[in-house]
Design a protein around this motif. Structure first.
Motif, PDB file in Angstrom:
ATOM      1  N   VAL A  25       0.849  -1.207   0.000  1.00  0.00           N
ATOM      2  CA  VAL A  25       0.000   0.000   0.000  1.00  0.00           C
ATOM      3  C   VAL A  25       0.882   1.255   0.000  1.00  0.00           C
ATOM      4  O   VAL A  25       0.700   2.172  -0.797  1.00  0.00           O
ATOM      5  N   ILE A  26       1.899   1.246   0.892  1.00  0.00           N
ATOM      6  CA  ILE A  26       2.799   2.410   0.971  1.00  0.00           C
ATOM      7  C   ILE A  26       3.540   2.582  -0.359  1.00  0.00           C
ATOM      8  O   ILE A  26       3.650   3.686  -0.901  1.00  0.00           O
ATOM      9  N   LEU A  33       2.505   9.029  -6.183  1.00  0.00           N
ATOM     10  CA  LEU A  33       2.863  10.395  -5.789  1.00  0.00           C
ATOM     11  C   LEU A  33       4.056  10.888  -6.608  1.00  0.00           C
ATOM     12  O   LEU A  33       4.072  12.013  -7.124  1.00  0.00           O
ATOM     13  N   MET A  34       5.026   9.979  -6.766  1.00  0.00           N
ATOM     14  CA  MET A  34       6.217  10.349  -7.531  1.00  0.00           C
ATOM     15  C   MET A  34       5.862  10.615  -8.989  1.00  0.00           C
ATOM     16  O   MET A  34       6.296  11.601  -9.594  1.00  0.00           O
ATOM     17  N   SER A  35       5.046   9.724  -9.551  1.00  0.00           N
ATOM     18  CA  SER A  35       4.637   9.871 -10.949  1.00  0.00           C
ATOM     19  C   SER A  35       3.891  11.197 -11.141  1.00  0.00           C
ATOM     20  O   SER A  35       4.147  11.951 -12.088  1.00  0.00           O
ATOM     21  N   TYR A  36       2.996  11.486 -10.194  1.00  0.00           N
ATOM     22  CA  TYR A  36       2.207  12.728 -10.293  1.00  0.00           C
ATOM     23  C   TYR A  36       3.134  13.944 -10.259  1.00  0.00           C
ATOM     24  O   TYR A  36       3.020  14.859 -11.069  1.00  0.00           O
ATOM     25  N   ASN A  37       4.119  13.924  -9.325  1.00  0.00           N
ATOM     26  CA  ASN A  37       5.031  15.069  -9.194  1.00  0.00           C
ATOM     27  C   ASN A  37       5.888  15.250 -10.434  1.00  0.00           C
ATOM     28  O   ASN A  37       6.084  16.365 -10.908  1.00  0.00           O
ATOM     29  N   LEU A  38       6.402  14.136 -10.964  1.00  0.00           N
ATOM     30  CA  LEU A  38       7.264  14.230 -12.154  1.00  0.00           C
ATOM     31  C   LEU A  38       6.486  14.813 -13.337  1.00  0.00           C
ATOM     32  O   LEU A  38       6.979  15.690 -14.064  1.00  0.00           O
ATOM     33  N   HIS A  39       5.255  14.313 -13.513  1.00  0.00           N
ATOM     34  CA  HIS A  39       4.447  14.803 -14.637  1.00  0.00           C
ATOM     35  C   HIS A  39       4.072  16.272 -14.429  1.00  0.00           C
ATOM     36  O   HIS A  39       4.053  17.046 -15.386  1.00  0.00           O
ATOM     37  N   ARG A  40       3.801  16.640 -13.171  1.00  0.00           N
ATOM     38  CA  ARG A  40       3.434  18.039 -12.932  1.00  0.00           C
ATOM     39  C   ARG A  40       4.621  18.964 -13.204  1.00  0.00           C
ATOM     40  O   ARG A  40       4.495  20.014 -13.810  1.00  0.00           O
ATOM     41  N   ASN A  41       5.816  18.512 -12.775  1.00  0.00           N
ATOM     42  CA  ASN A  41       7.029  19.318 -13.039  1.00  0.00           C
ATOM     43  C   ASN A  41       7.254  19.500 -14.532  1.00  0.00           C
ATOM     44  O   ASN A  41       7.610  20.580 -15.001  1.00  0.00           O
ATOM     45  N   LEU A  42       7.023  18.387 -15.263  1.00  0.00           N
ATOM     46  CA  LEU A  42       7.216  18.459 -16.722  1.00  0.00           C
ATOM     47  C   LEU A  42       6.237  19.468 -17.339  1.00  0.00           C
ATOM     48  O   LEU A  42       6.634  20.314 -18.160  1.00  0.00           O
ATOM     49  N   ASP A  43       4.967  19.379 -16.878  1.00  0.00           N
ATOM     50  CA  ASP A  43       3.960  20.306 -17.419  1.00  0.00           C
ATOM     51  C   ASP A  43       4.313  21.752 -17.101  1.00  0.00           C
ATOM     52  O   ASP A  43       4.191  22.636 -17.941  1.00  0.00           O
ATOM     53  N   GLU A  44       4.793  21.965 -15.858  1.00  0.00           N
ATOM     54  CA  GLU A  44       5.179  23.337 -15.468  1.00  0.00           C
ATOM     55  C   GLU A  44       6.290  23.855 -16.359  1.00  0.00           C
ATOM     56  O   GLU A  44       6.262  24.980 -16.841  1.00  0.00           O
ATOM     57  N   LEU A 149      12.639   6.749 -14.968  1.00  0.00           N
ATOM     58  CA  LEU A 149      12.744   7.000 -13.526  1.00  0.00           C
ATOM     59  C   LEU A 149      11.718   6.176 -12.753  1.00  0.00           C
ATOM     60  O   LEU A 149      12.019   5.548 -11.739  1.00  0.00           O
ATOM     61  N   LEU A 150      10.472   6.185 -13.282  1.00  0.00           N
ATOM     62  CA  LEU A 150       9.389   5.458 -12.584  1.00  0.00           C
ATOM     63  C   LEU A 150       9.632   3.957 -12.581  1.00  0.00           C
ATOM     64  O   LEU A 150       9.400   3.275 -11.580  1.00  0.00           O
ATOM     65  N   VAL A 151      10.144   3.442 -13.729  1.00  0.00           N
ATOM     66  CA  VAL A 151      10.419   1.992 -13.793  1.00  0.00           C
ATOM     67  C   VAL A 151      11.492   1.637 -12.772  1.00  0.00           C
ATOM     68  O   VAL A 151      11.371   0.658 -12.019  1.00  0.00           O
ATOM     69  N   ASN A 152      12.561   2.468 -12.730  1.00  0.00           N
ATOM     70  CA  ASN A 152      13.639   2.203 -11.762  1.00  0.00           C
ATOM     71  C   ASN A 152      13.119   2.258 -10.331  1.00  0.00           C
ATOM     72  O   ASN A 152      13.459   1.425  -9.489  1.00  0.00           O
ATOM     73  N   PHE A 153      12.244   3.283 -10.086  1.00  0.00           N
ATOM     74  CA  PHE A 153      11.691   3.436  -8.746  1.00  0.00           C
ATOM     75  C   PHE A 153      10.860   2.199  -8.369  1.00  0.00           C
ATOM     76  O   PHE A 153      11.000   1.649  -7.271  1.00  0.00           O
ATOM     77  N   ALA A 154      10.013   1.760  -9.310  1.00  0.00           N
ATOM     78  CA  ALA A 154       9.159   0.589  -9.053  1.00  0.00           C
ATOM     79  C   ALA A 154      10.022  -0.642  -8.789  1.00  0.00           C
ATOM     80  O   ALA A 154       9.744  -1.447  -7.892  1.00  0.00           O
ATOM     81  N   TYR A 155      11.103  -0.771  -9.570  1.00  0.00           N
ATOM     82  CA  TYR A 155      11.999  -1.919  -9.431  1.00  0.00           C
ATOM     83  C   TYR A 155      12.651  -1.905  -8.031  1.00  0.00           C
ATOM     84  O   TYR A 155      12.632  -2.901  -7.305  1.00  0.00           O
ATOM     85  N   ALA A 156      13.182  -0.712  -7.662  1.00  0.00           N
ATOM     86  CA  ALA A 156      13.838  -0.583  -6.348  1.00  0.00           C
ATOM     87  C   ALA A 156      12.846  -0.856  -5.224  1.00  0.00           C
ATOM     88  O   ALA A 156      13.148  -1.537  -4.241  1.00  0.00           O
ATOM     89  N   LEU A 157      11.630  -0.324  -5.417  1.00  0.00           N
ATOM     90  CA  LEU A 157      10.585  -0.519  -4.416  1.00  0.00           C
ATOM     91  C   LEU A 157      10.267  -2.004  -4.249  1.00  0.00           C
ATOM     92  O   LEU A 157      10.207  -2.530  -3.132  1.00  0.00           O
ATOM     93  N   GLY A 158      10.080  -2.697  -5.384  1.00  0.00           N
ATOM     94  CA  GLY A 158       9.749  -4.130  -5.362  1.00  0.00           C
ATOM     95  C   GLY A 158      10.826  -4.923  -4.643  1.00  0.00           C
ATOM     96  O   GLY A 158      10.547  -5.734  -3.752  1.00  0.00           O
ATOM     97  N   VAL A 159      12.104  -4.624  -4.992  1.00  0.00           N
ATOM     98  CA  VAL A 159      13.213  -5.366  -4.376  1.00  0.00           C
ATOM     99  C   VAL A 159      13.256  -5.084  -2.866  1.00  0.00           C
ATOM    100  O   VAL A 159      13.400  -6.008  -2.058  1.00  0.00           O
ATOM    101  N   SER A 160      13.064  -3.787  -2.487  1.00  0.00           N
ATOM    102  CA  SER A 160      13.119  -3.459  -1.053  1.00  0.00           C
ATOM    103  C   SER A 160      11.990  -4.149  -0.295  1.00  0.00           C
ATOM    104  O   SER A 160      12.204  -4.697   0.788  1.00  0.00           O
ATOM    105  N   VAL A 161      10.782  -4.105  -0.891  1.00  0.00           N
ATOM    106  CA  VAL A 161       9.640  -4.744  -0.215  1.00  0.00           C
ATOM    107  C   VAL A 161       9.928  -6.226  -0.013  1.00  0.00           C
ATOM    108  O   VAL A 161       9.754  -6.773   1.085  1.00  0.00           O
ATOM    109  N   LEU A 162      10.421  -6.888  -1.073  1.00  0.00           N
ATOM    110  CA  LEU A 162      10.727  -8.320  -0.959  1.00  0.00           C
ATOM    111  C   LEU A 162      11.773  -8.568   0.119  1.00  0.00           C
ATOM    112  O   LEU A 162      11.632  -9.483   0.934  1.00  0.00           O
TER     113      LEU A 162
END
Ligand code: ADP
Length: 451
Positions: A25-26, A33-44, A149-162
Motif C-alpha cells: 500500500v505504501i 505520488l512520484m509519478s504525479y510530481n514528475l508529470h506536474r514538473n514536466l507540465d510546469e 525513472l518510474l520503472v527504476n523506482f518501481a523496481y527498487a521498491l519491489g526489491v526493497s519490499v521483498l
C-alpha cells in the motif's frame, strides 16, 4: 508435529502477510505520488518554455523568428492550421494538427502522443497573440526520462519490499523459535513423565507467562502424584491389612476340614471365621469411607447440631463401654455449643475417640468436656491410660499406624480410627490436637467452628 501447522509458522506467515500488504500500500502510494510530481514538473516546465518563447517571437509579415536557446522541440502554426516553422522538421507527429485546431478554438492544452519514430512525447500548446500576428506554439518533451525513472523506482521498491518481507519472515521465525523453545521443552518433559515416574518435574526458567504455565503444570503433576501415591498406599495397606485375617480364616478352615470333628469344634472354627470376617468388613468399610470422602464423594448432611444433645444421645453407648472395663466415665463442664455438622459423622468421630480412650485405659477415668472459645468450641476427651510416647505422636493419625500392633489388633483396633476422626473434623472445618504422657494419659481435643 507438522512444521506448517506450528505456531511458529503461522505467526511468521501472519507477520509476513501483514508486512507485505502494508508495504505494498505504501509502495503503490509512493509510486503514484512520484509519478504525479514528475508529470506536474514536466507540465510546469513546458508552460514556462512556451511563455519564454512568447517573449522572443518576432514577426515580419509571414516570416517568423523565434529564439530557441534551450533547443526545445517547437512547432509554430498559423491560426489557419498551416505550419509557420518547426525546430526539427524530421520529427513527425501524426496528430499535432488536431491539437493545433483544439488550441485555436479552446485555448492552451496538454497532449500525450507518440512520434512516428516511436518516441513518447508530452506536448503543450498555447495561442500567442502579438500586435502583428496570432500563432499557435507547441512545445514537446520526451517522457522516456520520466518513464525510466518510474520503472527504476518501481523496481527498487519491489526489491526493497521483498527484502523487508524476507527479513521480517526470518526474524519472526528466529524469535518465535526462541520464544517457543521452552514450550517444546515442556512438551518433551511432559511426554517423558509417565504414571511410573510422576516424581519428575518440568524445568521452569523464567517468571513470565510460560514460567507460570510450567509451575501450574508442575503443581498439577504434584497433585496427580499425590493421588497416585494415595491409591498405591490404599492398595498396599488394604492387601497388607486383609492378609492376616484371610490367613487366619484359611488356616482355621483347612484345619477344621483336615479330619472329622465334633459339632463343638466346628462351632469354634466358625466363630473364629465369623470374627475375622467382621474385622475384615470393618476395615473395608472404613477404607471405603476414607476413599470416598477423600475423593469428595461422601455426602455431608449438614444441619445445626447442639453438641450437648449429641453427647446425651451418645452417653448410653459410652456407659456400656466404660462399664465393661470398670472405668469411671463422666461428662465434665459442657458449654452450650451449636455447630454446623453431619450428626452421624460427628457421632462416629467422638465414638472413635471414646473407643480409643477406653481401649487404652486399663483403670482410672475417661472424661469429656466442651469449652466455647470465641468462634470455636473445643471438645476434649481425657483419659488416664497408657499414654503415647513422643516418637509415636506424629504418626498416630497415619493409616494403619499402631503403637502396639498386636495389642491394638487384639483389642479390635484397625489403625484407622484416628484417621477417620481427623478426616471428619476437617470435613467440618475443624481439627484434632493431641497431648499425651506415657503412663499418665492422653487428651484429644476436637476444635470445631461454632455456627
Ligand atoms: P486403632 O484402631 O489401632 O486404635 P487408631 O487410629 O484409633 O487405631 O489409633 C492409632 C494408634 O494410636 C493406636 O494404635 C494407639 O496406639 C494410639 N492411640 C490412640 N488413642 C489412644 C489413647 N487414647 N491412648 C493411648 N494410645 C492411643
Amino acid at each position: 508435529m507438522n512444521f506448517f501447522s506450528s505456531i511458529k509458522f503461522r505467526l511468521t506467515r501472519w507477520y509476513m502477510g501483514t508486512m507485505a500488504v502494508t508495504l505494498l500500500v505504501i509502495g503503490i502510494g509512493a509510486f503514484f505520488l512520484m509519478s504525479y510530481n514528475l508529470h506536474r514538473n514536466l507540465d510546469e516546465s513546458l508552460k514556462v518554455r512556451v511563455s519564454q518563447l512568447r517573449s522572443s517571437i518576432e514577426a515580419e509579415g509571414r516570416r517568423i523568428t523565434i529564439e530557441n536557446r534551450a533547443g526545445d522541440m517547437v512547432w509554430i502554426y498559423w491560426l489557419d492550421g498551416s505550419l509557420a516553422g518547426s525546430s526539427d522538421p524530421s520529427i513527425d507527429i501524426p496528430d499535432i494538427y488536431e491539437l493545433v485546431k483544439r488550441i485555436a478554438w479552446y485555448g492552451s492544452a496538454f497532449h500525450d502522443t507518440k512520434a512516428k519514430d516511436g518516441q513518447e512525447l508530452r506536448l503543450f500548446g498555447d495561442m500567442i497573440q502579438t500586435e502583428e500576428v496570432s500563432l499557435v506554439v507547441v512545445v514537446a518533451h520526451p517522457t522516456a526520462e520520466i518513464t525510466g525513472l518510474l520503472v527504476n523506482f518501481a523496481y527498487a521498491l519491489g526489491v526493497s519490499v521483498l527484502a523487508v518481507i524476507l527479513f521480517v519472515g526470518v526474524t519472526t521465525l528466529v524469535l518465535t523459535s526462541r520464544v517457543m523453545k521452552p514450550v517444546e521443552q515442556m512438551t518433551r518433559a511432559a511426554q517423558e513423565i509417565s504414571v511410573k515416574d510422576l516424581s519428575r518435574r518440568i524445568a521452569v526458567g523464567s517468571d513470565d507467562e510460560l514460567g507460570r504455565l510450567g509451575q501450574t503444570l508442575n503443581s498439577m503433576i504434584e497433585r496427580l502424584e499425590e493421588a497416585f501415591d494415595r491409591q498405591r498406599q490404599f492398595t498396599a495397606d488394604a492387601s497388607h491389612e486383609l492378609r492376616t485375617p484371610l490367613s487366619i480364616i484359611e488356616a482355621e478352615s483347612t484345619l477344621a476340614l483336615s479330619k472329622e470333628r465334633n459339632a463343638n469344634e466346628y462351632q469354634k472354627s466358625l466363630e473364629l471365621v465369623a470374627q475375622e470376617t467382621s474385622y475384615m468388613a470393618e476395615i473395608i468399610n472404613k477404607m471405603l469411607f476414607l476413599a470416598r470422602s477423600e475423593a469428595g464423594k461422601e455426602p455431608l448432611n449438614l444441619e445445626e447440631v447442639n453438641l450437648r444433645e449429641l453427647f446425651a444421645e451418645l452417653s448410653p453407648d459410652m456407659e456400656v463401654l466404660c462399664r465393661d472395663k470398670g472405668l469411671d466415665c463422666n461428662l465434665g463442664p459442657f458449654d452450650e455449643a451449636f455447630v454446623q455438622g453431619d450428626v452421624i459423622k460427628l457421632k462416629q468421630m467422638f465414638l472413635n475417640l471414646w473407643n480409643n480412650a477406653v481401649r487404652y485405659t486399663a483403670s482410672g477415668r475417661v472424661a469429656t468436656s466442651a469449652i466455647r472459645n470465641g468462634k470455636t468450641v473445643t471438645v476434649t476427651v481425657v483419659d488416664t491410660g497408657v499414654g503415647i510416647a513422643p516418637e509415636h505422636l506424629p504418626h498416630i493419625f497415619e493409616r494403619f499406624y499402631r503403637v502396639d500392633n498386636s495389642r491394638s489388633r487384639a483389642d479390635g483396633g484397625s489403625g484407622l480410627g484416628l484417621v477417620i476422626a481427623r478426616h471428619i473434623a476437617e470435613l467440618h472445618g475443624g481439627r484434632i490436637e493431641v497431648e499425651s504422657r506415657v503412663g499418665e494419659g492422653t487428651t484429644f481435643a476436637v476444635i470445631l467452628p461454632l455456627v
